[in-house]
Enzyme design. Structure first.
Site, PDB file in Angstrom:
ATOM      1  N   HIS A   1       0.815  -1.218   0.000  1.00 13.04           N
ATOM      2  CA  HIS A   1       0.000   0.000   0.000  1.00 13.04           C
ATOM      3  C   HIS A   1       0.848   1.267   0.000  1.00 13.04           C
ATOM      4  CE1 HIS A   1      -3.909  -1.962   1.011  1.00 13.04           C
ATOM      5  NE2 HIS A   1      -3.116  -2.853   1.543  1.00 13.04           N
TER       6      HIS A   1
ATOM      7  N   LYS B   1      -7.439  13.996   4.374  1.00 11.88           N
ATOM      8  CA  LYS B   1      -6.543  12.837   4.329  1.00 11.88           C
ATOM      9  C   LYS B   1      -5.526  13.023   5.456  1.00 11.88           C
ATOM     10  CE  LYS B   1      -5.830  14.158   0.128  1.00 11.88           C
ATOM     11  NZ  LYS B   1      -5.739  13.143  -0.940  1.00 11.88           N
ATOM     12  N   ARG B   2      -4.714  12.012   5.736  1.00 10.62           N
ATOM     13  CA  ARG B   2      -3.686  12.179   6.760  1.00 10.62           C
ATOM     14  C   ARG B   2      -2.745  13.286   6.326  1.00 10.62           C
ATOM     15  NH1 ARG B   2      -3.056   8.374  11.148  1.00 10.62           N
ATOM     16  NH2 ARG B   2      -1.203   9.621  11.561  1.00 10.62           N
TER      17      ARG B   2
ATOM     18  N   LYS C   1       1.607  14.262   0.476  1.00 10.61           N
ATOM     19  CA  LYS C   1       0.224  14.576   0.067  1.00 10.61           C
ATOM     20  C   LYS C   1       0.089  16.077  -0.236  1.00 10.61           C
ATOM     21  CE  LYS C   1      -1.581  10.707   2.849  1.00 10.61           C
ATOM     22  NZ  LYS C   1      -2.431   9.886   1.959  1.00 10.61           N
TER      23      LYS C   1
ATOM     24  N   THR D   1      -8.176   6.791  -1.703  1.00  9.12           N
ATOM     25  CA  THR D   1      -9.558   6.299  -1.760  1.00  9.12           C
ATOM     26  C   THR D   1     -10.523   7.448  -1.495  1.00  9.12           C
ATOM     27  OG1 THR D   1      -9.167   5.580   0.519  1.00  9.12           O
ATOM     28  CG2 THR D   1      -9.170   3.870  -1.166  1.00  9.12           C
TER      29      THR D   1
ATOM     30  N   LYS E   1     -14.271   8.495  -3.214  1.00 13.11           N
ATOM     31  CA  LYS E   1     -15.483   8.842  -2.458  1.00 13.11           C
ATOM     32  C   LYS E   1     -16.003  10.217  -2.900  1.00 13.11           C
ATOM     33  CE  LYS E   1     -13.561   6.172   1.342  1.00 13.11           C
ATOM     34  NZ  LYS E   1     -12.580   6.233   2.468  1.00 13.11           N
TER      35      LYS E   1
HETATM   36  C1  26W Z   1       3.954   2.523  10.608  1.00 10.94           C
HETATM   37  C2  26W Z   1       4.051   1.859   9.488  1.00 10.94           C
HETATM   38  C3  26W Z   1       2.974   2.052   8.471  1.00 10.94           C
HETATM   39  C4  26W Z   1       3.369   2.109   7.166  1.00 10.94           C
HETATM   40  C5  26W Z   1       2.410   2.169   6.158  1.00 10.94           C
HETATM   41  C6  26W Z   1       1.625   2.090   8.827  1.00 10.94           C
HETATM   42  C7  26W Z   1       0.667   2.161   7.828  1.00 10.94           C
HETATM   43  C8  26W Z   1       1.082   2.202   6.522  1.00 10.94           C
HETATM   44  C9  26W Z   1       0.002   2.203   5.475  1.00 10.94           C
HETATM   45  C10 26W Z   1       0.378   1.330   4.355  1.00 10.94           C
HETATM   46  C11 26W Z   1      -0.205   3.537   4.986  1.00 10.94           C
HETATM   47  C12 26W Z   1      -1.483   3.644   4.204  1.00 10.94           C
HETATM   48  O1  26W Z   1      -2.529   3.762   4.769  1.00 10.94           O
HETATM   49  N1  26W Z   1      -1.338   3.641   2.879  1.00 10.94           N
HETATM   50  C13 26W Z   1      -2.450   4.045   2.070  1.00 10.94           C
HETATM   51  O2  26W Z   1      -3.186   2.889   1.691  1.00 10.94           O
HETATM   52  C14 26W Z   1      -4.357   3.235   0.945  1.00 10.94           C
HETATM   53  C15 26W Z   1      -5.147   1.970   0.701  1.00 10.94           C
HETATM   54  O3  26W Z   1      -4.528   1.182  -0.241  1.00 10.94           O
HETATM   55  C16 26W Z   1      -3.982   3.961  -0.352  1.00 10.94           C
HETATM   56  O4  26W Z   1      -5.155   4.333  -1.012  1.00 10.94           O
HETATM   57  C17 26W Z   1      -3.112   5.172  -0.063  1.00 10.94           C
HETATM   58  O5  26W Z   1      -2.646   5.723  -1.267  1.00 10.94           O
HETATM   59  C18 26W Z   1      -1.933   4.778   0.815  1.00 10.94           C
HETATM   60  O6  26W Z   1      -1.190   5.922   1.241  1.00 10.94           O
END
Ligand code: 26W
Length: 851
Positions: free
Chosen positions: A395, A586-587, A592, A696, A700
């Site tokens: 992701h 978004k975060r 971003k 995502t 939406k």
């Molecule tokens: C702490 C480590 C960590 C690293 C990555 C925690 C969480 C993550 C996630 C992968 C980050 C995340 O939420 N990625 C997002 O995933 C969405 C669902 O596929 C995508 O639509 C976003 O582009 C992506 O940033």
């Protein structure tokens, strides 16, 4: 010190495995007709509902209606709705087990579920009945809906996607178990103090959680630490075994995952940790009371809180404990409850475990350990089974987000798993060396074990080696995984790599969040579109229909009014009507580029206060931000502070005459998104090309009739292709151009020097204009943009402002804007998570709905 608190070394988890012993077993011969009858759900009538609700209130909450609190009523309402779903739930689980259907085991450290009541009422088609039944009891259901605390068991995109996916699988009737962690504290509550983010603990369980079913009898013991030893077993085979140092118990909590009005209910099983021996009486009797309960506290810590980072792993031991804990519980649980004949070689026919990013990848050596050490399969047979049982979804594209665990920590916490990972790597590298003789560099590059900066396990590589399939979450992302992030692996296993573009559930993000638009669509197309979203394309002709457009615009205005009422009630913010609602939710992360959005706002403001443009020449806009920053992410938190400081000045500057408003409601979450997204006119998807895996929120917003301004990044590319260039405001460098500029050397300062408006904008921030004259306050942020700007906000500034000028010009023609908005809705049906699930089923899982 630590050793003292770790409980004595009991039998290992596997020896203590409690298999089916607690079931009633063969002697169980019920005679009462009711006991023999299939489980039924209560009558689907107002009276039936009133009866169930009052029974819940009186017998379960133990109060009379007249004395009941709103929380009593909410809990009783939730439990009443559960009654209507549980019959189907039990039936589903039984059928899945008896038909030996192949299941999806969705392993995710995060599930961002959102509020459950609305979705449960919709899924069970009880909305009207419940509203009437409660009204008949003198209760306004809206009050009870507002009582629910959303389970914030996720950070952002990845967690919400998992929630959308399990909703779709249930609605498609595909048997699936979501496996995750029941954090006692979810994602922090965000508050603003003087414009700065302050985190509050998310005690979501305080008022009870009526949607969970605890099953202590299905508890699983999970081991940690200790060492391994080899021995020769009875038939002379040399084997390894793990001698753990301590253990905890995993308590399962089941959550219903109801399908949309199809009688299907899948399960989400979340694990909570507690001490194997909650209380140490001898220590207590010795007077050391604190010590007596320390084991309990220690164990509970494992699932105490969600890690609030969503891109930069901190590599904390507790995080690895969390990952191994829920994975070990889940694998044990699945074997216990679905491989009833104990023949583990059938596992690949019974389950495909989808690894939601690298967080659950320790499941690979865990399954190998169970198959080799416990089930005594030989290595190759075990490995063949393991490879068929896992698939991996990546992701992210940020190198820093790819998790690595030091062999030091892994060896200490999970010594047997490290051994197994070494063997997996040895066997893999032997293959690689055979395929690429005397290309040691390639072998070192592909090794699951990295050596720098320290010896560590590269979890993404382990997932890729073990997984039957590896997918990205948007076409561009999957291509970049093949071409860059996992290039060596895609060259070696081209057929292993695929793509499944993300999607979102239309039940929550259209039907529940935007009932006005849903009614208009149903009036126009009839029913059925909610589970076949690509039928939205039948709306295309109506984009030319002025009447339809008017209704569409009226709904957007009503959604805006609903948002304004919420923001006024919540934050005392009063917003002017008839503004273009420009939304960025978004975060908070540099890639971003909320900073680029801010440069647009400040640039527009600067031109007004310096008289370069007259306020009434500017298209009136309200800019809405929603964003949490990881608590340890300094630049992200400073960006939040700057956004709030700019908002304060712009919103109160008479020169601006209300044509610009900036609002930043705190604590952006699923519930706020459900009100914000349907009100939006413009969707900001402005990440640097090649950085956002998919997004995502973009889907939406488009499905709710917002037009997108965005770069060719993530799923924006596919949104633009489907809705058409003329209905999408594209700007910025493409991914190849970014790569080229990075290679050539990017000097942000040059853009500052060569673009007077950019210079004026940054100078205004640096001048202290938004910090009461304190030039120092935002200096770090300004110089970060001027001298680092890793995500090239300055390089895309000009192109972005040109696109924003096009937005201003287009919005003047409200009818043309409405036409584009209708076409965005009509052409975004592809972005349903149902379609994503169909792709996973066709390309990766090869499961099918329960017959
Ligand atoms: C702490 C480590 C960590 C690293 C990555 C925690 C969480 C993550 C996630 C992968 C980050 C995340 O939420 N990625 C997002 O995933 C969405 C669902 O596929 C995508 O639509 C976003 O582009 C992506 O940033």
């Amino acid at each position: 010190m630590l050793d003292a608190v770790k409980p004595e070394t009991p039998v290992t988890a596997d020896e203590a495995q409690t298999s089916e012993s607690h079931h009633v077993g063969p002697s169980f011969q019920p005679t009462h007709p009711l006991a023999l009858a299939p489980v039924t759900s209560p009558p689907h009538t107002v009276d039936g509902f009133v009866k169930e609700f009052l029974a819940e209130l009186n017998t379960n909450a133990g109060v009379t209606l007249s004395r009941s609190t709103v929380n009593d009523q909410y809990l009783s309402l939730a439990r009443t709705v559960r009654h209507y779903l549980s019959a189907r739930w039990l039936e589903n689980t039984r059928k899945a087990r008896e038909t030996k259907a192949k299941m999806v085991g969705y392993l995710s450290a995060e599930f961002l579920l959102g509020r459950q009541l609305g979705n449960a009422l919709l899924a069970s088609d009880l909305e009207e009945i419940a509203e009437q039944a409660l009204a008949a009891c003198g209760i306004d259901i809206a009050t009870l809906r507002a009582q629910e605390v959303e389970p914030g068991l996720g950070n952002g995109g990845l967690g919400r996607l998992a929630a959308c996916f399990i909703d779709s699988l249930a609605t498609m009737g595909v048997p699936c178990i979501g496996y995750g962690i029941r954090y006692e504290y979810g994602i922090f509550r965000q508050t603003f103090v003087d414009g700065r983010q302050v985190e509050q603990p998310d005690s979501w369980l305080t008022l009870g959680s009526p949607w969970e079913f605890p099953h202590p009898e299905h508890a699983v013991q999970v081991d940690f630490g200790g060492h391994t030893e080899t021995y020769v077993d009875a038939d002379g085979t040399s084997r390894s075994r793990w001698i753990p140092a301590w253990n905890v118990l995993g308590m399962p909590y089941n959550y219903m995952v109801p399908g949309y009005q199809n009688g299907q209910v899948n399960t989400l099983r979340l694990w909570s940790a507690q001490a194997t021996q909650a209380f140490d009486l001898p220590t207590f009797n010795s007077g050391d009371y604190a010590d007596a309960v320390r084991a309990q506290t220690f164990a509970e810590n494992i699932t105490k809180v969600l890690y609030p980072e969503d891109s930069t792993p901190q590599g904390k031991e507790l995080r690895l404990q969390q990952q191994y804990f829920f994975v070990a519980c889940s694998i044990r649980d699945f074997l216990d409850r679905f491989i009833l004949d104990g023949d583990v070689t059938t596992l690949p026919e019974r389950v495909i475990f989808q690894l939601n990013d690298t967080h659950p990848v320790i499941a690979v050596p865990e399954l190998m350990r169970v198959l080799v050490d416990i089930e005594k399969l030989d290595w190759d047979e075990a490995w063949a089974i393991t490879q068929k049982c896992f698939a991996y979804t990546c992701h992210t594209l940020l190198p820093e987000a790819l998790e690595v665990w030091s062999t030091e920590l892994l060896g200490r916490l999970l010594p047997r798993h490290l051994e197994i990972i070494y063997r997996i790597n040895d066997e893999f590298l032997a293959e690689v060396r055979a395929a690429y003789p005397n290309d040691e560099l390639r072998a070192r590059q592909m090794s699951i074990i990295g050596e720098y900066p320290e010896r560590a396990v590269r979890m993404a590589y382990l997932a890729t080696v073990a997984g039957s399939k590896v997918n990205g979450v948007a076409e561009l992302h999957s291509q970049l995984l093949r071409d860059k992030v996992l290039h060596d692996f895609s060259e070696y296993w081209p057929e292993k790599f695929t793509n499944v573009t993300n999607g979102v559930t239309p039940r929550r993000f259209i039907r529940l969040a935007n009932p006005g638009l849903s009614e208009l669509i149903t009036e126009t197309l009839g029913t059925g579109w909610l589970t076949d979203l690509e039928r939205l394309e039948e709306l295309e002709p109506y984009a030319e229909d002025a009447g339809f457009r008017d209704s569409f615009v009226a709904i957007k205005e009503a959604n805006k009014a609903k948002l304004y009422r919420l923001l006024q009630a919540r934050d005392g913010v009063v917003l002017p009507e008839h503004h273009l609602l420009d939304v960025m939710v978004k975060r908070l992360h540099e890639y971003k580029r909320q900073s680029l959005k801010l440069l647009h706002i400040v640039s527009t403001y600067e031109q007004i206060i310096t008289g370069k443009v007259a306020a009434d020449e500017v298209t009136p806009r309200t800019f809405v931000f929603g964003a949490k920053a990881a608590p340890g992410y300094r630049i992200a938190k400073e960006t939040i502070h700057l956004i709030n400081s700019v908002a304060q000045v712009v919103n109160s500057d008479p020169l601006v005459k209300d044509v610009l408003k900036v609002v930043f409601p705190a604590n952006y979450n699923v519930t706020l998104a459900e009100t914000l997204i349907p009100a939006a006119d413009l969707s900001e998807q402005i990440s640097l090309a090649g950085k956002e895996a998919s997004g995502t929120g973009n889907m939406k917003l488009a499905l709710n009739g917002a037009l997108t301004i965005g770069t060719d990044d993530g799923a924006n590319v596919e949104i633009r292709k489907l809705v058409g260039d003329e209905h999408f405001f594209l700007f910025g460098l493409t991914e190849p151009e970014v790569a080229e500029l990075q290679a050539k050397g990017y000097h942000a300062h040059e853009y500052y020097e060569s673009n007077p408006q950019l210079k004026a904008t940054l100078d205004l921030i640096a001048s202290g204009h938004f910090s009461g004259g304190d030039r120092g306050l935002f200096e770090p942020l300004v110089s970060n943009l001027l001298y680092d700007d890793r995500f090239m906000a300055l390089a895309d500034f000009e192109s972005y402002l040109d696109a924003q000028a096009k937005v201003d010009a287009s919005y003047v023609d409200q009818d043309a804007w409405a036409r584009s908005a209708v076409l965005n809705v009509a052409r975004s049906g592809f972005f349903s998570s149902d379609r994503s699930m169909r792709d996973y089923i066709d390309r990766i899982w090869h499961t099918h709905p329960l017959r």
